[in-house]
Design an enzyme around this catalytic site. Sequence first.
Site, PDB file in Angstrom:
ATOM      1  N   ASP A   1       0.820  -1.226   0.000  1.00  0.00           N
ATOM      2  CA  ASP A   1       0.000   0.000   0.000  1.00  0.00           C
ATOM      3  C   ASP A   1       0.847   1.268   0.000  1.00  0.00           C
ATOM      4  O   ASP A   1       0.314   2.377   0.043  1.00  0.00           O
ATOM      5  CB  ASP A   1      -0.951   0.008   1.204  1.00  0.00           C
ATOM      6  CG  ASP A   1      -0.203  -0.002   2.534  1.00  0.00           C
ATOM      7  OD1 ASP A   1       1.035   0.042   2.540  1.00  0.00           O
ATOM      8  OD2 ASP A   1      -0.876  -0.036   3.586  1.00  0.00           O
TER       9      ASP A   1
ATOM     10  N   GLU B 235       3.083   2.170   2.343  1.00  0.00           N
ATOM     11  CA  GLU B 235       3.637   2.548   3.650  1.00  0.00           C
ATOM     12  C   GLU B 235       5.056   2.012   3.795  1.00  0.00           C
ATOM     13  O   GLU B 235       5.401   0.955   3.264  1.00  0.00           O
ATOM     14  CB  GLU B 235       2.752   2.006   4.779  1.00  0.00           C
ATOM     15  CG  GLU B 235       1.445   2.755   4.912  1.00  0.00           C
ATOM     16  CD  GLU B 235       0.636   2.308   6.117  1.00  0.00           C
ATOM     17  OE1 GLU B 235       1.034   1.338   6.795  1.00  0.00           O
ATOM     18  OE2 GLU B 235      -0.413   2.940   6.363  1.00  0.00           O
TER      19      GLU B 235
ATOM     20  N   GLN C 153      11.019  26.994   6.672  1.00  0.00           N
ATOM     21  CA  GLN C 153       9.684  27.487   7.061  1.00  0.00           C
ATOM     22  C   GLN C 153       9.684  27.711   8.573  1.00  0.00           C
ATOM     23  O   GLN C 153       8.987  27.035   9.324  1.00  0.00           O
ATOM     24  CB  GLN C 153       8.612  26.479   6.652  1.00  0.00           C
ATOM     25  CG  GLN C 153       8.479  26.303   5.149  1.00  0.00           C
ATOM     26  CD  GLN C 153       7.351  25.353   4.799  1.00  0.00           C
ATOM     27  OE1 GLN C 153       6.271  25.427   5.348  1.00  0.00           O
ATOM     28  NE2 GLN C 153       7.616  24.435   3.872  1.00  0.00           N
TER      29      GLN C 153
ATOM     30  N   LYS D 107      20.153  40.081  -2.647  1.00  0.00           N
ATOM     31  CA  LYS D 107      19.217  39.184  -3.341  1.00  0.00           C
ATOM     32  C   LYS D 107      17.778  39.518  -2.956  1.00  0.00           C
ATOM     33  O   LYS D 107      17.480  39.730  -1.787  1.00  0.00           O
ATOM     34  CB  LYS D 107      19.520  37.728  -2.959  1.00  0.00           C
ATOM     35  CG  LYS D 107      18.565  36.731  -3.595  1.00  0.00           C
ATOM     36  CD  LYS D 107      19.015  35.304  -3.351  1.00  0.00           C
ATOM     37  CE  LYS D 107      18.435  34.731  -2.088  1.00  0.00           C
ATOM     38  NZ  LYS D 107      18.757  33.315  -1.898  1.00  0.00           N
TER      39      LYS D 107
ATOM     40  N   ASP E 154      27.080  29.396  -0.296  1.00  0.00           N
ATOM     41  CA  ASP E 154      25.738  29.511   0.285  1.00  0.00           C
ATOM     42  C   ASP E 154      25.492  28.307   1.186  1.00  0.00           C
ATOM     43  O   ASP E 154      26.236  27.316   1.124  1.00  0.00           O
ATOM     44  CB  ASP E 154      24.675  29.584  -0.823  1.00  0.00           C
ATOM     45  CG  ASP E 154      23.438  30.374  -0.395  1.00  0.00           C
ATOM     46  OD1 ASP E 154      23.308  30.684   0.809  1.00  0.00           O
ATOM     47  OD2 ASP E 154      22.601  30.680  -1.263  1.00  0.00           O
TER      48      ASP E 154
HETATM   49  C1  R5P Z   1      18.204  31.342   1.219  1.00  0.00           C
HETATM   50  O1  R5P Z   1      18.297  32.389   1.881  1.00  0.00           O
HETATM   51  C2  R5P Z   1      19.280  30.322   1.206  1.00  0.00           C
HETATM   52  O2  R5P Z   1      20.430  30.782   1.838  1.00  0.00           O
HETATM   53  C3  R5P Z   1      19.627  29.895  -0.212  1.00  0.00           C
HETATM   54  O3  R5P Z   1      20.134  31.018  -0.901  1.00  0.00           O
HETATM   55  C4  R5P Z   1      18.416  29.396  -0.914  1.00  0.00           C
HETATM   56  O4  R5P Z   1      17.818  28.377  -0.168  1.00  0.00           O
HETATM   57  C5  R5P Z   1      18.783  28.867  -2.293  1.00  0.00           C
HETATM   58  O5  R5P Z   1      17.606  28.497  -2.935  1.00  0.00           O
HETATM   59  P1  R5P Z   1      17.572  28.310  -4.509  1.00  0.00           P
HETATM   60  O6  R5P Z   1      18.658  27.380  -4.909  1.00  0.00           O
HETATM   61  O7  R5P Z   1      16.194  27.765  -4.762  1.00  0.00           O
HETATM   62  O8  R5P Z   1      17.725  29.676  -5.122  1.00  0.00           O
END
Ligand code: R5P
Length: 283
Positions: free
Chosen positions: A33, A35, A91, A185, A211
């Site tokens: 199913d 799961e 989130q 950004k 990043d």
């Molecule tokens: C946002 O503030 C994070 O530091 C990254 O810049 C973000 O999660 C990157 O997301 P994406 O690859 O969708 O642009």
Amino acid sequence: MIVPGSESQALGAALAAETGDSLAEVSYERFPDGERMASVGAPESVGRAVVVAATTTDAAHVELLQLQDAVREAGADEVVTVLPYMGYGRQERAFEPGQPVSARAVARAVSTGTDRVVLVDPHEASVTDFFDVPCDVVRAASRLAAPLPSALTDPLFLSPDAGAIGLAESVRDAYGRGAVDYFEKVRHSGTEVEITPSDAGVEGRDVVVVDDIVATGSTMSESIAVLNDREAAGVYVTCVHPLFARSARAKLERAGVEGIYATDTIERDVTAVSVAPAVADVL
Ligand code: R5P
């Protein structure tokens, strides 16, 4: 005993090697199913169980809860949960009325099955407050310097927004030389971002864009395009969490990236260095 989720098997093995703990026999099954059934082979004695699971998908969240429960059933004295990448961590607040604080909801669920949590570079440090058990943060950005080419020309370590400048500084410090700068950004949607370059001269220089997460790749591909327009010698991308959703990889290649390097908090083909030693330090 180190108990890896299905998305974190290599990191689990690296952590077992680093700590000297055994690597659990784990199976990840599915019923007809749909799961899931993630389980551990019946160990003779467990002692401390360290469940390591990047929650990159909803399925990985369920698997994590199952593994926490399975090790308790097997008699673990202590359960530690390592989230190398915490899904829903971005989130961390309700952005519109009626929305959930998803990071809090997830953190509460994770807390029910563990004595302690370890997070690697959460997007917002404030998410640690959402856990009902002690929560430690591991900073892994300095490890990103090791796989970079050693002969970068007049390197500039650049964050695509002000929020990631600390990461860029960590990578530069570990690399040992180079300048640090950041772009501005503005995010218009989940996949559309607008990058405003700084005045930093990049012509003829190697630029390393740093990043925490590459998700859709929009932020990085915009940054790479701006830097290539300004005649950077080479543009390299490095991040802690290589989520690389949808067509992110192709976007970066099309934008003209020279090299991509990431950790194993999420296991992808761009993974070039392990966070296991940094995580082992706090276990
Ligand atoms: C946002 O503030 C994070 O530091 C990254 O810049 C973000 O999660 C990157 O997301 P994406 O690859 O969708 O642009």
